[in-house]
Write a protein that holds these residues in place. Structure first.
Motif, PDB file in Angstrom:
ATOM      1  N   GLN A  77      76.344  44.761  53.220  1.00 16.58           N
ATOM      2  CA  GLN A  77      77.123  44.199  54.641  1.00 16.58           C
ATOM      3  C   GLN A  77      78.373  43.652  54.042  1.00 16.58           C
ATOM      4  O   GLN A  77      79.120  43.887  54.813  1.00 16.58           O
ATOM      5  CB  GLN A  77      76.066  42.486  55.143  1.00 16.58           C
ATOM      6  N   LEU A  91      81.868  44.815  55.627  1.00 14.97           N
ATOM      7  CA  LEU A  91      82.809  43.831  56.144  1.00 14.97           C
ATOM      8  C   LEU A  91      84.438  44.375  55.720  1.00 14.97           C
ATOM      9  O   LEU A  91      85.156  43.930  56.512  1.00 14.97           O
ATOM     10  CB  LEU A  91      82.182  42.489  56.857  1.00 14.97           C
ATOM     11  N   LEU A 128      77.789  39.467  63.045  1.00 13.09           N
ATOM     12  CA  LEU A 128      78.886  39.012  61.557  1.00 13.09           C
ATOM     13  C   LEU A 128      80.117  38.813  62.544  1.00 13.09           C
ATOM     14  O   LEU A 128      80.619  37.826  61.631  1.00 13.09           O
ATOM     15  CB  LEU A 128      78.866  40.395  60.790  1.00 13.09           C
TER      16      LEU A 128
END
Length: 341
Positions: free
Chosen positions: A102, A106, A161
């Protein structure tokens, strides 16, 4: 130093600017690695040198041409289509290779989904692109990426997120790095039309463009190279992604420029805009993420380093990929005094 000597020095710097930029990257890397304690100081210097660089860049473009550039609907349509339709498709495909991490994912999305609005103008200008059109479109590109970046992140990684991203650093960077130097440049040009002091400032800033760019590259690399080095094992997977993005976008931009029947200078500008990303502006966003996602900031920095090297290569290769018409090259060759393209 006499005026003729200064002129010769400026011309020499312009002729050799590509190797000088490579030298700046090397010096910044060596300083950052050999003296890692200096990194925080260099990090604080990033915004000041960027402001000076962008101020000098904005001074070089007559503001009267900006209004005309914004009337070019065909170029603007191609520019927005590349950055906000085609780039997200390319980014989504490339990001699947790191979708299991992640923080890395990102970081890749943050930086690759945001089109550059600052030093793309400098590098595209070096390659003979219509950099004034990119300058004219910079506020629009910034506003659209602020609006669309959360949407793309929500589509690609989910709302959980997106909720942890603070947009305040994004707005601050826009005001500091774009609005401030743009307003100062406009005021300077207005003063120069009436007073010799303004003309002197413009001449001085034009003469130090190459050293300012060198300083910017060296400061960015020196401030971040140690972070990249210490986490290199976690970043191996993103380097090929960033390199592949540069290669892919060169041909995407060329294809869109041809389909839109843009002239070579506009097509070159389109390629540079599609390939260069807003790494220095989104870095504050990445740094504001929670500790669990801290690697995202280092991913953004890694893209900066890959892109800076890529831009040096672009300046040489894009004019060959999109050559000027033979008649135009012939007519311009006698008067050409700027950087080789």
């Amino acid at each position: 130093m006499t005026a003729p000597r200064i002129t010769r020095l400026v011309e020499a710097l312009e002729r050799h600017q590509i190797p000088l930029y490579l030298l700046a990257l090397l010096i910044g890397g060596l300083v950052g690695i050999l003296a890692p304690d200096t990194a925080p100081g260099f990090e604080h210097a990033i915004n000041p040198v960027l402001i000076v660089l962008l101020y000098a860049t904005f001074l070089a473009v007559p503001f009267s041409s900006i209004r005309e550039s914004l009337k070019d609907g065909r170029f603007l349509t191609a520019l927005l289509g590349v950055n906000f339709v085609l780039v997200p498709i390319v980014v989504f495909a490339l990001s699947r290779f790191v979708a299991d991490d992640q923080a890395v994912l990102l970081g890749v999305l943050l930086v690759l989904l945001a089109p550059c609005i600052d030093y793309v103008i400098v590098f595209s200008g070096l390659a003979g692109a219509a950099s004034e059109r990119l300058l004219a479109a910079a506020p629009l590109l910034m506003l659209l990426q602020m609006a669309l970046l959360p949407v793309y992140l929500w589509l690609f990684v989910g709302s959980e997120l997106v909720d942890v991203i603070d947009v305040a650093p994004f707005v601050e960077a826009f005001l500091l790095l774009i609005v401030v130097p743009l307003v100062l440049a406009a005021l300077t040009q207005a003063i120069a039309r009436r007073h010799v002091a303004g003309r002197i400032v413009m001449e001085v800033m034009a003469s130090i463009m190459v050293p300012v760019m060198m300083a910017t590259l060296a400061v960015v690399v020196a401030s971040q190279i140690e972070s990249v080095r210490t986490q290199l094992s976690s970043l191996v997977s993103v380097i090929p992604i960033f390199a592949a993005f540069l290669v892919i976008m060169a041909f995407v931009g060329q294809g869109v420029g041809r389909a839109a029947r843009l002239e070579p200078a506009a097509t070159r500008a389109l390629i540079f805009s599609g390939a260069t990303r807003n790494s220095l502006v989104v870095l504050p966003l990445a740094l504001a993420l929670p500790p669990a996602l801290s690697l995202a900031a280092v991913v953004v920095v890694t893209q900066t380093l890959v892109e800076l090297v890529g831009m040096v290569i672009y300046v040489r290769l894009i004019p060959r990929l999109v050559p000027m018409p033979t008649t135009e090259l012939t007519s311009d060759s006698a008067a050409k005094t700027g950087p080789a393209t």
